[in-house]
Design a protein around this motif. Structure first.
Motif, short mmCIF file in Angstrom:
data_model
loop_
_atom_site.label_atom_id
_atom_site.label_comp_id
_atom_site.label_asym_id
_atom_site.label_seq_id
_atom_site.Cartn_x
_atom_site.Cartn_y
_atom_site.Cartn_z
N GLY A 256 9.78 7.40 -16.68
CA GLY A 256 9.09 8.44 -15.91
C GLY A 256 7.69 8.11 -15.41
O GLY A 256 7.12 8.90 -14.65
N ALA A 257 7.09 6.97 -15.82
CA ALA A 257 5.76 6.63 -15.31
C ALA A 257 5.92 6.24 -13.83
O ALA A 257 6.31 5.12 -13.52
N GLY A 258 5.66 7.18 -12.94
CA GLY A 258 5.97 6.99 -11.52
C GLY A 258 5.15 5.94 -10.80
O GLY A 258 5.34 5.70 -9.62
N VAL A 259 4.25 5.29 -11.50
CA VAL A 259 3.34 4.34 -10.84
C VAL A 259 4.07 3.13 -10.25
O VAL A 259 3.62 2.57 -9.25
N LEU A 260 5.19 2.73 -10.82
CA LEU A 260 5.97 1.62 -10.25
C LEU A 260 7.45 1.99 -10.23
O LEU A 260 7.97 2.58 -11.19
N PHE B 60 0.84 -1.19 0.00
CA PHE B 60 0.00 0.00 0.00
C PHE B 60 0.88 1.25 0.00
O PHE B 60 1.74 1.41 0.86
N GLY B 61 0.64 2.13 -0.97
CA GLY B 61 1.45 3.34 -1.12
C GLY B 61 0.99 4.45 -0.18
O GLY B 61 -0.01 4.32 0.54
N GLY B 62 1.75 5.56 -0.22
CA GLY B 62 1.55 6.68 0.70
C GLY B 62 0.12 7.21 0.80
O GLY B 62 -0.41 7.38 1.90
N THR B 63 -0.52 7.46 -0.35
CA THR B 63 -1.88 8.02 -0.32
C THR B 63 -2.85 7.04 0.30
O THR B 63 -3.78 7.43 1.01
N SER B 64 -2.63 5.76 0.06
CA SER B 64 -3.54 4.72 0.55
C SER B 64 -3.49 4.56 2.07
O SER B 64 -4.38 3.97 2.66
N ILE C 273 0.03 -4.52 -5.86
CA ILE C 273 0.43 -3.16 -5.51
C ILE C 273 -0.85 -2.31 -5.48
O ILE C 273 -1.46 -2.06 -6.52
N TYR C 274 -1.27 -1.92 -4.29
CA TYR C 274 -2.48 -1.10 -4.14
C TYR C 274 -2.07 0.36 -4.13
O TYR C 274 -1.20 0.78 -3.37
N THR C 275 -2.73 1.16 -5.00
CA THR C 275 -2.34 2.56 -5.10
C THR C 275 -3.55 3.46 -5.32
O THR C 275 -4.69 3.02 -5.10
N ASP C 276 -3.31 4.73 -5.73
CA ASP C 276 -4.44 5.65 -5.88
C ASP C 276 -4.99 5.70 -7.30
O ASP C 276 -5.80 6.55 -7.62
N VAL C 277 -4.52 4.83 -8.18
CA VAL C 277 -5.15 4.64 -9.49
C VAL C 277 -5.55 3.17 -9.59
O VAL C 277 -4.98 2.33 -8.88
N ASP C 278 -6.51 2.86 -10.50
CA ASP C 278 -6.98 1.47 -10.50
C ASP C 278 -6.24 0.57 -11.48
O ASP C 278 -6.72 -0.50 -11.85
N GLY C 279 -5.05 1.00 -11.90
CA GLY C 279 -4.25 0.15 -12.77
C GLY C 279 -3.24 0.97 -13.54
O GLY C 279 -3.04 2.15 -13.28
N ILE C 280 -2.59 0.28 -14.47
CA ILE C 280 -1.62 0.96 -15.35
C ILE C 280 -2.41 1.53 -16.53
O ILE C 280 -3.19 0.82 -17.17
N SER D 14 -1.09 6.34 -20.28
CA SER D 14 -0.20 7.42 -19.86
C SER D 14 -0.69 7.89 -18.49
O SER D 14 -1.73 7.40 -18.03
N ASP D 15 0.03 8.79 -17.84
CA ASP D 15 -0.39 9.24 -16.52
C ASP D 15 -1.78 9.90 -16.62
O ASP D 15 -1.92 10.96 -17.23
N PRO D 16 -2.81 9.29 -16.02
CA PRO D 16 -4.17 9.82 -16.17
C PRO D 16 -4.36 11.21 -15.57
O PRO D 16 -5.30 11.92 -15.92
N ARG D 17 -3.44 11.64 -14.72
CA ARG D 17 -3.54 13.00 -14.17
C ARG D 17 -3.25 14.06 -15.22
O ARG D 17 -3.77 15.17 -15.15
N SER D 18 -2.40 13.72 -16.18
CA SER D 18 -1.97 14.73 -17.16
C SER D 18 -2.48 14.45 -18.57
O SER D 18 -2.50 15.34 -19.40
P1 ADP Z 1 1.91 5.20 -4.31
O1 ADP Z 1 1.98 6.27 -3.27
O2 ADP Z 1 0.74 4.29 -4.13
O3 ADP Z 1 3.19 4.47 -4.48
P2 ADP Z 1 2.49 6.75 -6.69
O4 ADP Z 1 2.15 8.20 -6.59
O5 ADP Z 1 3.91 6.37 -6.52
O6 ADP Z 1 1.56 5.96 -5.66
O7 ADP Z 1 1.98 6.15 -8.09
C1 ADP Z 1 0.66 6.36 -8.51
C2 ADP Z 1 0.59 7.54 -9.49
O8 ADP Z 1 1.34 7.22 -10.67
C3 ADP Z 1 -0.79 7.83 -10.02
O9 ADP Z 1 -1.51 8.68 -9.16
C4 ADP Z 1 -0.53 8.46 -11.39
O10 ADP Z 1 -0.65 9.86 -11.37
C5 ADP Z 1 0.94 8.12 -11.68
N1 ADP Z 1 1.16 7.51 -13.01
C6 ADP Z 1 2.13 7.87 -13.86
N2 ADP Z 1 2.06 7.15 -14.98
C7 ADP Z 1 1.03 6.30 -14.85
C8 ADP Z 1 0.46 5.28 -15.69
N3 ADP Z 1 0.96 5.02 -16.90
N4 ADP Z 1 -0.60 4.58 -15.22
C9 ADP Z 1 -1.11 4.84 -13.99
N5 ADP Z 1 -0.63 5.80 -13.16
C10 ADP Z 1 0.43 6.52 -13.57
#
Ligand code: ADP
Ligand code: ASP
Ligand code: MG
Length: 411
Positions: free
Chosen positions: A207-211, A8-12, A171-178, A181-185
């Motif tokens: 740069g995809a910070g999700v993992l 579980f990541g920081g936001t979770s 890996i549980y995070t604040d988005v529901d999957g990969i 591209s970054d859905p925020r931007s």
């Molecule tokens: P956690 O705190 O759970 O580790 P992170 O902030 O490290 O969470 O990673 C989740 C974030 O990654 C999302 O909120 C999203 O903005 C970002 N992100 C960047 N690229 C992607 C991608 N391709 N798919 C999903 N999320 C992405």
């Protein structure tokens, strides 16, 4: 049933209320009959706050003391989560990195895990407890606390999953999957049901910070089934695995981007005489991560080499170049800040010529100048001005048919 690692990541785990929700989710998994190991990050923005505390004291902090400081963030979460599980009637025990047997190399702020001693974790699992491990930290052979680099809790989770031969690492995070591209931007980004290790590895590195990139490396090398999913909903996530279906025959699977890139250009009066190797060896010895390298040597033109680095390494790179100027044998070093890198990734590129040309053409139409280019079998990266990074990412996402309406057309 086997063991499962849940991260579980920081936001979770940002509030005690969220920690209690996470505890419920863990107990549900436990009730299904699994042994459960949990890895958590520091609560919310704790790591950033700790960094700014140190910054109030010094801009050049000792890396060892920074690891001492930053590792406290995760320690708060593990104890609170353990208390939450007990409060809900479950049995749990929390461990710091060293207690969980996570041995790393002797590098501060960006250490790699080299071994995991599973003894204690396995003993507690056998006793029926949920074992909660602090992410992002370990201990080196001298007993020093180390950290794994920003986002490193993902790597703790996957490394534990591999050491324990877990069935899966979630890996549980604040988005529901990969997403593509970054859905925020990139508002038209679309969730992928699955993605190949290699593609995910590139996206993470680009740069995809999700993992954390090393978590994907571990998962690929040790065949750990990895799932990224939401900590807020029961929605199915994205499975990261070896082979995946080519979705809609799309050549590009995703677009990644990274800000704060600096381009350094070093010029020489005389031909290199081996100093090209010297420059990059020297930088590597100082753990400076050099990314794109462009070299040009032509008759009648001053020899030069340009390379890109991250902004965080800029001051040290300049310091090294200045202090080693004579040994390195160059005449001038120039730099350009305010740059970014935008990349397209997809294993379908290998057999499709013209992918890069199409990228350059679209960026030309958008009026975005390209400063550097780098390609591999499954990615093309361009360095562009940071002010145009998101425009470039959105344009390329559209160009390669990754948005939902486009995806249907290209079926
Ligand atoms: P956690 O705190 O759970 O580790 P992170 O902030 O490290 O969470 O990673 C989740 C974030 O990654 C999302 O909120 C999203 O903005 C970002 N992100 C960047 N690229 C992607 C991608 N391709 N798919 C999903 N999320 C992405
Ligand atoms: N807490 C660390 C960070 O913010 C590690 C992590 O969250 O994975 O980078
Ligand atoms: Mg993260």
């Amino acid at each position: 049933m086997g063991c499962i690692v849940m991260k579980f990541g920081g936001t979770s785990v940002g509030t005690t209320e969220k920690i209690l929700n996470v505890a419920k989710r863990i107990l549900d998994e436990k009730k299904r009959g699994h042994e459960v190991v949990v890895v958590v990050s520091a609560m919310g923005k704790t790591t950033d706050e700790l960094l700014s505390l140190a910054n109030e004291i010094t801009h050049e902090p000792s890396k060892r003391e920074m690891d001492m400081l930053l590792s406290t963030g995760e320690q708060i979460t593990i104890s609170l989560l353990s208390l939450a599980i007990m409060q809900l009637g479950g049995e749990a025990i929390s461990y710091t990195g060293w207690q969980a047997g996570i041995l790393t190399e002797s590098v501060h702020r960006n250490a790699r895990i080299i071994d995991i001693d599973r003894t204690k974790v396995e003993r507690q699992l056998k006793e029926g407890k949920v074992v909660i491990v602090a992410g992002f930290q370990g201990v080196d052979q001298y007993g020093e606390i180390t950290t794994l680099g920003r986002g490193g809790s993902d790597t703790t989770a996957v490394a534990l999953a591999s050491a324990l031969s877990a069935e899966r690492c979630d890996i549980y995070t604040d988005v529901d999957g990969i997403y593509t591209s970054d859905p925020r931007s990139v508002k038209t980004a679309r969730k992928l049901s699955e993605i190949a290790y290699d593609e995910m590895l590139e996206l993470a590195h680009l740069g995809a910070g999700v993992l954390h990139p090393r978590s994907v490396e571990f998962a690929k090398n040790y065949d750990v089934p990895l799932v990224v999913r939401s900590s807020m909903s029961a929605e199915e996530g994205t499975m990261i695995k070896e082979e995946v279906q080519m979705e809609n025959n799309l050549i590009v699977r995703g677009v990644a981007f990274e800000s704060d890139i600096v381009r350094i250009t070093v010029t020489y009066e005389v031909p290199f005489n081996g100093s090209l190797a010297k420059i990059f060896t020297t930088l590597a010895n100082h753990h400076i991560d050099v990314d794109i390298i462009v070299q040009s040597i032509m008759d009648g033109i001053t020899p030069s080499v340009s390379f890109s680095i991250k902004k965080e390494d800029f001051a040290e790179t300049i310091r090294i170049l200045n202090s080693e100027k004579e040994v390195l044998g160059y005449t001038d070093a120039d730099f350009e800040v305010g740059l970014s890198k935008v990349s397209i990734v997809g294993s379908g590129m290998v057999s499709n010529p013209g992918v890069a040309a199409r990228m350059f053409d679209r960026l030309r139409q958008e009026g975005i100048p390209i400063k550097m280019v780098s390609t591999s079998e499954i990615k093309v990266s361009v360095v562009v001005p940071q002010s145009e990074m998101l425009q470039a990412a959105n344009a390329l996402h559209d160009e390669y048919g990754l948005s939902p309406e486009d995806a249907e057309v290209s079926l």
